[in-house]
Scaffold this motif. Structure first.
Motif, PDB file in Angstrom:
ATOM      1  N   THR A 106       0.828  -1.210   0.000  1.00 13.98           N
ATOM      2  CA  THR A 106       0.000   0.000   0.000  1.00 13.98           C
ATOM      3  C   THR A 106       0.859   1.254   0.000  1.00 13.98           C
ATOM      4  OG1 THR A 106      -1.708  -1.215   1.224  1.00 13.98           O
ATOM      5  CG2 THR A 106      -1.894   1.186   1.163  1.00 13.98           C
ATOM      6  N   LEU A 109       2.209   1.609  -3.498  1.00  8.71           N
ATOM      7  CA  LEU A 109       1.209   2.112  -4.445  1.00  8.71           C
ATOM      8  C   LEU A 109       1.119   3.628  -4.412  1.00  8.71           C
ATOM      9  CD1 LEU A 109      -1.141   1.423  -6.439  1.00  8.71           C
ATOM     10  CD2 LEU A 109      -2.659   1.483  -4.446  1.00  8.71           C
ATOM     11  N   HIS A 141       0.665   2.011 -11.394  1.00  2.00           N
ATOM     12  CA  HIS A 141      -0.276   1.010 -11.879  1.00  2.00           C
ATOM     13  C   HIS A 141       0.443  -0.017 -12.743  1.00  2.00           C
ATOM     14  CE1 HIS A 141      -3.404   3.424 -10.179  1.00  2.00           C
ATOM     15  NE2 HIS A 141      -3.075   4.460 -10.923  1.00  2.00           N
ATOM     16  N   GLN A 145       0.900  -2.623  -9.562  1.00  2.00           N
ATOM     17  CA  GLN A 145      -0.310  -3.369  -9.897  1.00  2.00           C
ATOM     18  C   GLN A 145      -0.137  -4.299 -11.092  1.00  2.00           C
ATOM     19  OE1 GLN A 145      -3.180   0.212  -9.602  1.00  2.00           O
ATOM     20  NE2 GLN A 145      -4.293  -1.506  -8.708  1.00  2.00           N
ATOM     21  N   GLN A 149      -3.920  -3.456 -14.863  1.00  2.00           N
ATOM     22  CA  GLN A 149      -4.370  -2.179 -14.303  1.00  2.00           C
ATOM     23  C   GLN A 149      -3.786  -1.002 -15.061  1.00  2.00           C
ATOM     24  OE1 GLN A 149      -3.278  -4.810 -12.540  1.00  2.00           O
ATOM     25  NE2 GLN A 149      -4.146  -4.873 -10.474  1.00  2.00           N
ATOM     26  N   TYR A 153      -6.439   1.624 -16.416  1.00  2.00           N
ATOM     27  CA  TYR A 153      -6.490   3.024 -16.006  1.00  2.00           C
ATOM     28  C   TYR A 153      -5.916   3.943 -17.084  1.00  2.00           C
ATOM     29  CZ  TYR A 153      -7.533   1.044 -11.428  1.00  2.00           C
ATOM     30  OH  TYR A 153      -8.095   0.340 -10.401  1.00  2.00           O
ATOM     31  N   LEU A 278     -12.866  -1.668 -16.141  1.00  2.00           N
ATOM     32  CA  LEU A 278     -12.661  -2.100 -14.764  1.00  2.00           C
ATOM     33  C   LEU A 278     -13.251  -3.490 -14.532  1.00  2.00           C
ATOM     34  CD1 LEU A 278     -13.347   1.192 -12.752  1.00  2.00           C
ATOM     35  CD2 LEU A 278     -11.163   0.179 -13.375  1.00  2.00           C
ATOM     36  N   LEU A 281     -11.850  -5.714 -11.625  1.00  3.31           N
ATOM     37  CA  LEU A 281     -12.234  -5.408 -10.250  1.00  3.31           C
ATOM     38  C   LEU A 281     -13.584  -6.013  -9.911  1.00  3.31           C
ATOM     39  CD1 LEU A 281     -11.098  -1.707  -9.704  1.00  3.31           C
ATOM     40  CD2 LEU A 281     -10.211  -3.753  -8.601  1.00  3.31           C
ATOM     41  N   ILE A 410      -7.158  -5.158  -1.128  1.00  4.71           N
ATOM     42  CA  ILE A 410      -8.393  -4.623  -1.707  1.00  4.71           C
ATOM     43  C   ILE A 410      -9.052  -3.677  -0.712  1.00  4.71           C
ATOM     44  CG2 ILE A 410     -10.688  -5.203  -2.598  1.00  4.71           C
ATOM     45  CD1 ILE A 410      -9.536  -7.911  -3.421  1.00  4.71           C
ATOM     46  N   THR A 413      -6.747  -0.378  -0.102  1.00  3.58           N
ATOM     47  CA  THR A 413      -6.683   0.570  -1.230  1.00  3.58           C
ATOM     48  C   THR A 413      -8.019   0.664  -1.963  1.00  3.58           C
ATOM     49  OG1 THR A 413      -5.868  -1.175  -2.718  1.00  3.58           O
ATOM     50  CG2 THR A 413      -4.219   0.147  -1.572  1.00  3.58           C
ATOM     51  N   LEU A 417      -8.549   2.102  -5.739  1.00  3.46           N
ATOM     52  CA  LEU A 417      -8.856   1.211  -6.861  1.00  3.46           C
ATOM     53  C   LEU A 417     -10.244   1.454  -7.434  1.00  3.46           C
ATOM     54  CD1 LEU A 417      -7.406  -2.177  -5.537  1.00  3.46           C
ATOM     55  CD2 LEU A 417      -6.306  -0.483  -6.989  1.00  3.46           C
ATOM     56  N   ALA A 421      -8.502   6.085  -8.694  1.00  2.00           N
ATOM     57  CA  ALA A 421      -7.600   5.736  -9.801  1.00  2.00           C
ATOM     58  C   ALA A 421      -8.198   5.997 -11.182  1.00  2.00           C
ATOM     59  CB  ALA A 421      -7.146   4.285  -9.681  1.00  2.00           C
TER      60      ALA A 421
END
Length: 469
Positions: A106, A109, A141, A145, A149, A153, A278, A281, A410, A413, A417, A421
């Motif tokens: 985290t 990130l 990302h 990630q 991602q 993004y 997305l 997710l 998850i 963040t 997310l 983002a």
């Protein structure tokens, strides 16, 4: 029917390059000693061939969609996998160890994004190049990630906010991240092993690990048959489970897109949050719910977790090759200097974070530091591969901590997310610092609390839902 073969041949190229990469890894002494994954070798060959125009009829964009979907499949199969086996070499509470991994990830990130933004800001100030700071911000990302991602993004930033080349630069950073994970992580693992710092003393870099293949008389068995082949092949059955999750996720997104069309509560564009960009997710959530329902119904024996892990691993391999082949050489060449500056800065900062916090985490700290570095520069798969160097048979508790970590990040963040983002360019510089930098600082502040947290031993034996791909 000829028109239907373009995408199929693109997939066949990915698969063929994986085979070529595995053969080269096996035959070339340098590749064996460097322990370069076959997917990276194959991907670099594919990138070179595309850049030279030696694959007629194909270009980098033909592999972007495949990369996205293999990434999505890897995440969804990861979350459909159940509880991993108990570890014999414990580093304490599974939850506490998983929280250390979560804290590192985290912080990474948030810090990587802010650092990338600031490096590009400084680069523009010195050169007057006018490169968008958001092309530096997307490094997090790509690194922390991964390619899925970064592509997700980056595509949203391009389509909704006009950040040119955001998806391509994200993919480039993701590719560099994979390379860095092994270029730095492998020597670090070797150093730990040679210094006797690994808890699992049975771990060693044997010939099988180096060559990339098992001998005929000593190959492990992976997976068990769940469905009778006279009715349905077991692999097809597990792919079918993922297909069900894929369809449910698609229906959910289409439904919600109709519900939130045009809605912008608090200035948040809900259309973006329920975009198919997305998909991973929402698919992650669907698979977690599916697994919970299956377990509650006492049907977990109808799923073979090893088979799902093989699907996850295969998807990651295809994703890595596709990521490297999706890079447009023209974009890489035009932005080479700022990309290199951002990548070096982020790599150094991430390495320092992983080593420092890993050391604070106590027993198995070196394993956590190495695993975290792989996760923060590549993916969970690369983190697990680096861990395997120090813990060959996964007899420490770190793989199980990684299972807890997969779900904990998850929650830690969620606001980034699911909310910020996709909307990053609309935040502005200070807003971005507040969200990403603030998140990193918040979890830095959690570290002293972790040093005083000593949960009971029984907490480490509670079964944690998650995966170790």
């Amino acid at each position: 029917m000829q028109d239907t073969f373009h995408g199929v041949i693109a997939f066949a190229l990915l698969a063929g390059l994986l085979v070529i990469g595995s053969v080269l890894r096996n035959r070339i002494h340098l590749f064996r000693n460097m322990l370069i994954p076959s997917s990276i070798i194959g991907g670099l060959i594919g990138f070179s061939l595309l850049s030279l125009g030696w694959i007629p009829g194909y270009q980098s964009s033909d592999f972007t969609a495949l990369t996205f979907h293999f990434f999505t499949l890897s995440f969804m199969s990861l979350c459909l996998t159940g509880t991993s086996r108990q570890a014999s070499l414990s580093g304490g509470s599974i939850m506490r160890g998983g929280m250390w991994l979560t804290i590192i990830w985290t912080i990474s990130l948030g810090l990587q994004g802010v650092l990338g933004y600031l490096v590009i800001l400084g680069y523009d100030a010195m050169t007057g190049a006018g490169v968008s700071e958001w092309l530096g911000a997307i490094v997090t990302h790509g690194f922390t990630q991964g390619p899925g991602q970064a592509l997700t993004y980056g595509g949203l930033w391009e389509g909704e906010y006009g950040i040119e080349h955001a998806a391509q630069v994200g993919l480039i950073f993701a590719s560099v991240g994979f390379l860095v994970a092994f270029a730095v992580g492998v020597p670090m693992a070797k150093r730990f092993i040679n210094s006797g710092l690994n808890a699992n003393k049975a771990s060693q870099l044997d010939d099988n690990f180096r060559s990339g293949f098992y001998p005929a008389d000593d190959s492990p068995v992976a997976g068990r048959m769940v469905s009778h082949p006279a009715s349905l092949d077991s692999l097809a059955y597990h792919l079918g489970l993922l297909a069900v999750a894929y369809v449910i996720t698609h229906i959910w997104l289409v439904f919600m897109q109709g519900v939130v069309a045009g809605a912008e509560p608090g200035g948040i564009n809900l259309d973006v949050l329920f975009s198919h960009n997305l998909f991973f997710l929402h698919g992650l959530g669907v698979c977690v719910l599916m697994r919970l329902i299956i377990d509650r119904l006492g049907m977990s024996h109808r799923i073979d977790d090893e088979s799902l892990k093989r699907i996850t691993g295969s998807s990651v391999d295809f994703m890595v090759v596709g990521t490297l082949m999706s890079i447009q050489f023209s974009v890489l060449y035009a932005l080479l200097a700022p990309i290199v500056l951002v990548a070096i800065s982020v790599t150094v900062a991430t390495l320092i974070i992983c080593l420092f916090i890993g050391r604070l985490s106590g027993k198995l700290g070196h394993e956590r530091a190495l695993t975290s570095f792989g996760c923060c520069c590549g993916s969970t798969g690369s983190g697990l591969l680096l861990l395997r160097m120090m813990d060959a048979d996964f007899s420490t508790s770190v793989p199980k901590e990684l299972a807890f970590f997969n779900l904990a990040i998850i929650l830690s963040t969620f606001h980034i997310l699911f909310i910020f983002a996709p909307l990053v360019p609309s935040l502005g510089g200070w807003g971005y610092f507040a969200v990403f930098g603030g998140t990193a600082l918040l979890f830095v502040a959690v570290i002293p609390l972790m040093l005083f947290w000593r949960p009971s031993t029984s907490a480490g034996t509670v079964a944690t839902k998650g995966v170790t791909s």
